[in-house]
Design a protein around this motif. Structure first.
Motif, short mmCIF file in Angstrom:
data_model
loop_
_atom_site.label_atom_id
_atom_site.label_comp_id
_atom_site.label_asym_id
_atom_site.label_seq_id
_atom_site.Cartn_x
_atom_site.Cartn_y
_atom_site.Cartn_z
N GLY A 232 0.83 -1.21 0.00
CA GLY A 232 0.00 0.00 0.00
C GLY A 232 0.85 1.25 0.00
O GLY A 232 1.85 1.35 0.72
N ASP B 186 -6.80 -0.87 5.75
CA ASP B 186 -6.63 -2.08 4.93
C ASP B 186 -5.47 -2.94 5.42
O ASP B 186 -5.52 -4.17 5.28
CB ASP B 186 -6.42 -1.69 3.46
N ASP C 241 -6.98 5.40 5.21
CA ASP C 241 -7.58 4.27 4.49
C ASP C 241 -6.57 3.13 4.32
O ASP C 241 -6.92 1.95 4.38
CB ASP C 241 -8.08 4.73 3.11
N MET C 242 -5.33 3.50 4.10
CA MET C 242 -4.27 2.51 3.94
C MET C 242 -4.08 1.73 5.24
O MET C 242 -3.92 0.50 5.22
CB MET C 242 -2.98 3.24 3.54
N GLN D 248 0.45 5.83 -0.73
CA GLN D 248 -0.47 6.92 -1.01
C GLN D 248 -0.23 7.40 -2.44
O GLN D 248 0.91 7.64 -2.86
CB GLN D 248 -0.29 8.08 -0.02
N LYS E 242 -1.19 -1.14 -4.36
CA LYS E 242 -2.53 -0.62 -4.11
C LYS E 242 -2.39 0.82 -3.63
O LYS E 242 -1.70 1.09 -2.65
CB LYS E 242 -3.24 -1.47 -3.05
N TYR F 170 -3.80 4.63 -2.44
CA TYR F 170 -4.85 5.21 -1.59
C TYR F 170 -4.82 6.73 -1.64
O TYR F 170 -3.77 7.34 -1.84
CB TYR F 170 -4.66 4.75 -0.13
N THR F 171 -5.98 7.31 -1.40
CA THR F 171 -6.07 8.77 -1.33
C THR F 171 -5.58 9.27 0.01
O THR F 171 -4.91 10.30 0.10
CB THR F 171 -7.52 9.24 -1.56
#
Length: 251
Positions: A137, A170, A166-167, A139, A159, A161-162
């Motif tokens: 993950g 997950d 959120d990261m 950003q 993956k 993320y904004t």
């Protein structure tokens, strides 16, 4: 005589325009929230963090009103160029690609990227055989994203993320194996909680973080640079830094 009057009028207008351009009585500064400890909201909704306090100190030094604008990371540079705000002070690393679109101040801090995982995960992030098929993950649009994309594409699944929050969710939910984030962010959001750990060595990336401004606003860039130098020399920068970090991030 008429030509002289016109020339004098133009000169006066140009002089007035130059003075007006240098006033900057209000500076609208954008932050991507949350990105703790650099910028985040207190429980009462007030915006705070290392960069927020540094921005406020800079505006005070420049005798300008600070308007703090919350902007998602993806829209940072487009928003700046569209004049939605005047500066970005949100952990934006100085890169050649970005420098083609914006003017950066001198770098005002530099921290490495850090690898973080759940306590139960044991991985050597430098071993591409061990990392094969793992989900990492990052950003979106950060130097960490660029690093993983350029060095690990085809080996890991990236993956994006904004937000860092959120990261973290997950990673906690086992939808990620590892995250690669700005070290203080991982320290604040993961190492401060049970069940997570740092893996691997931090990676120093880029030329540091700078304030991003429109290329045409050279006068603002000059004032920002002078102010940042002053805040570093008079101890203001260090006092703010020590509130958020146990180590020196100054450049």
């Amino acid at each position: 005589m008429k030509k002289l009057i016109i020339a004098a009028s133009c000169a006066l207008a140009m002089a007035a325009g130059a003075v007006q351009a240098k006033e900057w009585k209000e500076i609208r500064i954008a932050f991507d929230v949350p990105y703790e400890p650099f910028e985040f909201k207190k429980p009462n909704g007030e915006l705070t963090g290392f960069e927020v306090e540094l921005a406020e100190a800079m505006c005070k030094d420049l005798e300008a009103k600070c308007e703090l604008v919350v902007q998602s990371w993806d829209g940072m540079i487009p928003g700046l160029l569209a004049r939605k705000f005047d500066a970005i002070m949100s952990s934006m690393s100085i890169t050649p690609e970005r420098a083609e679109k914006v003017t950066f101040s001198k770098p005002y801090y530099n921290t490495p990227g850090g690898w973080f995982a759940r306590e139960s995960v044991n991985l050597d992030v430098t071993d591409m055989d061990a990392m094969k098929g793992k989900v990492v993950g990052v950003q979106r649009g950060t130097t960490m994203d660029t690093y993983v994309t350029e060095n690990m594409s085809g080996t890991v699944s990236v993956k994006r993320y904004t937000t860092a929050d959120d990261m973290v969710l997950d990673l906690e939910g086992q939808r990620l194996d590892v995250v690669f984030v700005d070290y203080p962010v991982g320290e604040q959001t993961l190492l401060s909680r049970d069940g997570f750990k740092e893996i691997g060595e931090p990676v120093k990336l880029g030329e540091g973080v700078g304030v991003a401004m429109r290329p045409r606003d050279k006068d603002l860039a000059e004032q920002v640079n002078k102010s940042l130098d002053k805040l570093k020399s008079d101890g203001t920068y260090d006092a703010i830094m020590k509130k958020y970090f146990k180590y020196d991030i100054k450049m």
